[in-house]
Design an enzyme around this catalytic site. Structure first.
Site, short mmCIF file in Angstrom:
data_model
loop_
_atom_site.label_atom_id
_atom_site.label_comp_id
_atom_site.label_asym_id
_atom_site.label_seq_id
_atom_site.Cartn_x
_atom_site.Cartn_y
_atom_site.Cartn_z
N TYR B 144 0.83 -1.22 0.00
CA TYR B 144 0.00 0.00 0.00
C TYR B 144 0.86 1.27 0.00
O TYR B 144 1.74 1.43 0.85
CB TYR B 144 -0.92 -0.03 1.23
CG TYR B 144 -1.59 1.28 1.60
CD1 TYR B 144 -2.32 2.01 0.65
CD2 TYR B 144 -1.52 1.79 2.89
CE1 TYR B 144 -2.94 3.19 1.00
CE2 TYR B 144 -2.14 2.97 3.25
CZ TYR B 144 -2.85 3.68 2.30
OH TYR B 144 -3.45 4.86 2.63
N ASP B 229 -2.69 -6.42 8.79
CA ASP B 229 -3.68 -5.38 8.49
C ASP B 229 -4.81 -6.07 7.72
O ASP B 229 -4.63 -6.44 6.56
CB ASP B 229 -2.99 -4.28 7.67
CG ASP B 229 -3.93 -3.16 7.26
OD1 ASP B 229 -5.14 -3.42 7.13
OD2 ASP B 229 -3.45 -2.04 7.05
N ILE B 231 -7.96 -4.93 7.03
CA ILE B 231 -9.07 -3.99 6.83
C ILE B 231 -9.98 -4.36 5.66
O ILE B 231 -11.07 -3.82 5.54
CB ILE B 231 -8.59 -2.52 6.67
CG1 ILE B 231 -7.76 -2.31 5.40
CG2 ILE B 231 -7.81 -2.06 7.88
CD1 ILE B 231 -7.48 -0.83 5.10
N LYS B 271 -13.48 0.12 4.84
CA LYS B 271 -13.62 -0.64 3.59
C LYS B 271 -14.81 -1.57 3.66
O LYS B 271 -15.66 -1.58 2.78
CB LYS B 271 -12.34 -1.44 3.34
CG LYS B 271 -11.06 -0.61 3.40
CD LYS B 271 -11.04 0.55 2.40
CE LYS B 271 -9.75 1.35 2.51
NZ LYS B 271 -9.71 2.47 1.58
#
Lengths: 463, 463
Positions: B144, B229, B231, B271
Site C-alpha cells: 500500500y 492489516d 481492513i 472498507k
C-alpha cells in the site's frame, strides 16, 4: 521486543493528575447509589450548558440525520473518504466562530486551519512540525498535566519549564523567560519556541497585555515560535477580556515580519462548547509549510465527517451560538462564585481568575511540611478522606507545594454543595489536628518553609 | 526553524499514487457537467452498498439522534469526555463483528481492542509501540502506497521490502522473507517484525495457508512481530475463503507460546462498511503492554463518540450486518467481473483475485521500455489521454515495471463502462502506435526486457 516508548514509563501519564481519575473511576459518587463515593473535581469538563445544546438539537434534527437544507441526504458524501483538508463548510464556520470569540478584532482564513481529532493531537502535531527530537519548548509553570504526554512522548521534544511564582500571581515575566532560556542552553537544548495556554490551564486567568508583550519581545529576540493554546478562549466570564496572541502581535504592527509565521494557535470545541467526546480540535498557523505538514499529519487523527456535518450546522446558526456563548459565560461566572464562597468558608485562599472551568487554590497551610511529599500526602488524604479528586500542583509542575486545581463545571449545583461541605469539613479537621499537634513539629514546619524560601528552586523537586 | 519532518519531503506522499488524486481533483469526471474529466480509479472506496446502509439508517433514526432504546437521550454522555478506552458497548459489537467475518473460528476480547481514528492511525501507533527509530519492519511488495507515510514518517521506523515476484503470483515465499531479513541485517537494521495486508492491498488476494505458515515459521525463528492489516477482511467475495493470522496461529497450536503476544491485527470500518469518512479504526493485540501503550497513544486520534454510538447501534443489528456483508460481497464480485471483462477486451492481463476493491493488472506490454521511467510515462499518458487515474506499481514498490492497481467499487455502473471504453481505446491506440513504430525500437525494447530479466533486481529502481 517492544519500543522504548511502549515498554518504559515515559508516557507522561504517571502523575497524580491521571491517578486521581483512576481512583474516581473505581468509586464514583452518585447521590443515590454511591453517596459516599469520590466527587470528580479533577476533570475540566463543562456540563453547565447542555440544555442549550440539547434544545438546539431538538429544533434542528436535520443536522443529526445528515440532511442538507435542500432536503437531500448528505450521508453518502459524508460516509465516503474525507480527505485531510476537512469539510470546507465546517472550516469556514470555525474560523468565523474563532473570530467572534475574539470580538472580530482578528480574522482567520480557512486555508490556514488544520482539523485534528481534539487539541491533544493538535499540540502533538505542532511539536512534530516545529521541533526535532531533543529540541525544546519553554512552558510557563504551572502547566497542563497532559502536556508531558502530548508534547514529549512520541515526538522526542523536550519541555523546559519557565518558573512562574505565586509572588507574581504566576505571571510570565521577562526575567523568568530569560532564565528558562539560559537553563535550556546549559542543558544543551536548542529552544524552538514557547508554548502557553491562554486562558491558562490550570490558573483560569487570561494572559495580560504585559505577558503577551513579553512573549512577543522574547520570540522576536530569540527567533523562536509561539504556540498559543486557546482552547478556553470562549470561557472568559469576567474582566479583563481575552486578548489573543494574534491581536497582540497585530497591535504591535508585526504582521508583516517573520514573527507572523512563527505564531501558531491551537483551538478546540471541547471546552467552549463542552463537546470533548466529539473530538474536534484544530491548528491555525500563518506558516504555509506548517499548515501543509500538519495537514498531512492530521491523517493520523481526522474528525468524523458525521461530527463535522453536525457542528458545521450548529455553528452556522450564529444567533444560537452567540446566545450560547453569552449564557454559558454567565453560568460559569455564577458557578465560579459558588466555588469561591465555599472555599473561603473552608479557609482556603485562591488565585483571582476570570476564565476556565477551574480555580487554582492555595492549601499550603494544610501541608505538614513545605514539600511536594507533603503535598502528595495531602492529596491522598483529600481523595481518601474527603472523597474529592482535585489535582495537585506538582502534576502541573508548579514550583511551590500546596497549590491545587479544582474543577467546578463538571457537576450539577447540588453536587458542588456536597463537595464544598466535604472540603470545609476536611479543612477544619486538618486544622484541628494541626493545632493539637506538637509545638515542636509546628516550629519545624515553619522553619522548613522559611528555609525553603531562602534556598534556590530545585528544578527536579521531589514529587 | 521547522523540524526536519515538516521541512523536508520525507512525508512519503511524494508518489504518483497521491499525485494522481491531485490530478483527479483538478478535473473530476461528471457525466453531465464534465464528461471529459478524469475518472477516479485510484481510490479504494466502496460505494456499491450505500443503499443498504441508508435504508438501515432510515429505519433506525434513534441511532442518529442519539436516543437510547429506552427513549432517553444519550447526548450528554456522548458529548462529555470519552476516555481513551472507548465505548464498551461499541467495542463489544466490534469484536463480535470481527469474529463473524472470520466465521467465528476465532474470537476476540474487547479488552484487547484499541479504537483509533482510522487504520492509518492504528498502523502508526503499532509502529510507535513495536519499533524504535531506525528499527525495521519487513513488508511484502507490492505494498500500500500510504505505508511509507503511515509507518515511517513520524515514527522513524524503516521499511525493508520483501521482494515478491509475478512469477510466484506475488506470493510471500520463505526465500523472499529470508532474503529481506539478510538485506536488513546488511543495512544494520534490526528487524522487529513483518507487516502484511490480508487481503492484500494492492493485489486483491487473500494470503494462502502456505504464506501464513511461512510468516508464522519466520516469526518464530526470528523472534519478531507480525502485524496483520485485515481492513479488507469483509470484502472476500470469492474462494478461497479468508484465513486470518489468528486462525492460522491457532491451527498450529501456538496460542500458548510467545508468538501469541507478537500477533497484532489492524482493522477498520472504512472498507468493509464503506465508511472511511467516519474514521473508525482499531488495533487488536494479545500483548497487554502494547494494548496499554496503544490505548494511551489513541489519545492522539480518538473516534467521535457520536460516531461510536451510531455504529454500535448498527453493528448490534446482526440480521442487518449479516445481510449487508453477504449482499456487499455479491455486488463486489459482480463488479469485479465487469472490470475483468472490460480489461480483457482491452487486451490487458491481470492477477486472479478474490477480495478487495481493486484489481492488479499487467500493462507491461504497453511500456516503451521495461523500466519504471516508462511506467511513469505510461501512467501520465493514461491520466492525460485516457483520463483515468489508476495507480502505478512503482508507488506500491512493485519490483517489476508495468503493473497498475485499478479500483472498481468507487463509481456507478455507468461510469465504469465509460472508464473501460476509454481503457480499451487507449490500449488499442498505444498498440497501433507501437506496431507503426520502428522495428529497431521494438527490438531494443524486447532486448531490454530480456536483459532486465537476467539482471538482479535493483533495490533502488528509477521511479
Amino acid at each position: 521486543m517492544l519500543s522504548k516508548k511502549a515498554s518504559s514509563l515515559c508516557h507522561g501519564e504517571d502523575s497524580s493528575y491521571f491517578h486521581g481519575w483512576q481512583k474516581y473511576d473505581s468509586d464514583r459518587y452518585d447521590k443515590l447509589t454511591n453517596p459516599k463515593g469520590i466527587i470528580q473535581m479533577g476533570l475540566a469538563e463543562n456540563q453547565l450548558s447542555f440544555d442549550l445544546l440539547e434544545s438546539w438539537l431538538a429544533s434542528n434534527p436535520d443536522a443529526l440525520v445528515m440532511k442538507r437544507p435542500n432536503g437531500e441526504s448528505a450521508f453518502t458524501d459524508l460516509a465516503l473518504f474525507q480527505d485531510y483538508h476537512g469539510s470546507a463548510d465546517f472550516k469556514n464556520k470555525l474560523v468565523n466562530f474563532m473570530a467572534r470569540i475574539r470580538e472580530n478584532k482578528v480574522n482567520f482564513k480557512p486555508d490556514n486551519l488544520v482539523l485534528t481529532a481534539g487539541s491533544t493531537s493538535a499540540n502533538e502535531i505542532l511539536m512534530f512540525c516545529l521541533a526535532d527530537p531533543g529540541e525544546a519548548f519553554l512552558l510557563p509553570t504551572p502547566y497542563y498535566a497532559g502536556f508531558d504526554r502530548d508534547l514529549k512522548w512520541r515526538t522526542g521534544a523536550e519541555i523546559v519549564p519557565i518558573h512562574c511564582s505565586s509572588s507574581d500571581g504566576f505571571k510570565i515575566t521577562m526575567c523568568a523567560l530569560e532564565e528558562a532560556y539560559q537553563r535550556a542552553k546549559k542543558l544543551n537544548l536548542k529552544v524552538k519556541g514557547v508554548l502557553v495556554t491562554n486562558p491558562s490551564n490550570p490558573l483560569g486567568t487570561t494572559l495580560t497585555r504585559d505577558e503577551l508583550n513579553h512573549l512577543i519581545t522574547f520570540s522576536v529576540a530569540k527567533n523562536v515560535h509561539i504556540v498559543s493554546d486557546e482552547i478556553y478562549s470562549g470561557t472568559v466570564f469576567d474582566s479583563p477580556s481575552f486578548v489573543s496572541i494574534t491581536e497582540a502581535v497585530m497591535d504591535r504592527n508585526l504582521e508583516r515580519t517573520d514573527l507572523w509565521s512563527r505564531i501558531h494557535i491551537v483551538y478546540s470545541l471541547s471546552k467552549d462548547l463542552g463537546l470533548p467526546g466529539f473530538r474536534v480540535g484544530m491548528i491555525y498557523s500563518n506558516n504555509k509549510t506548517v499548515v501543509s505538514a500538519a495537514t498531512k499529519m492530521s491523517s493520523f487523527g481526522l474528525v468524523s465527517s458525521q461530527t463535522q456535518f453536525l457542528l458545521a450546522n450548529m455553528l452556522s446558526d450564529m444567533k444560537f451560538t452567540d446566545k450560547y456563548m453569552k449564557e454559558n459565560k454567565e453560568r460559569l461566572k455564577k458557578r465560579k462564585e459558588t466555588l469561591v464562597s465555599g472555599i473561603k468558608l473552608a479557609g482556603i485562599n485562591y488565585l483571582e481568575s476570570n476564565a476556565g472551568l477551574f480555580c487554582w487554590v492555595d492549601m499550603s497551610h494544610l501541608l505538614v511540611s513545605n514539600t511536594f511529599d507533603a503535598e502528595k500526602e495531602l492529596w491522598e488524604q483529600i481523595i481518601e478522606e474527603a472523597k474529592l479528586n482535585i489535582s495537585p500542583g506538582s502534576s502541573f509542575h508548579c514550583t511551590e507545594p500546596g497549590w491545587f486545581r479544582i474543577c467546578f463545571a463538571n457537576m450539577c449545583a447540588e453536587t458542588i454543595q456536597v463537595a464544598l461541605k466535604r472540603l470545609k469539613d476536611f479543612s477544619q479537621s486538618i486544622n484541628s489536628k494541626k493545632k493539637a499537634g506538637s509545638c515542636s513539629r509546628q516550629r519545624r514546619f515553619l522553619l522548613g518553609k522559611w528555609v525553603s524560601m531562602l534556598l534556590p528552586y530545585d528544578p527536579e523537586p521531589d514529587r
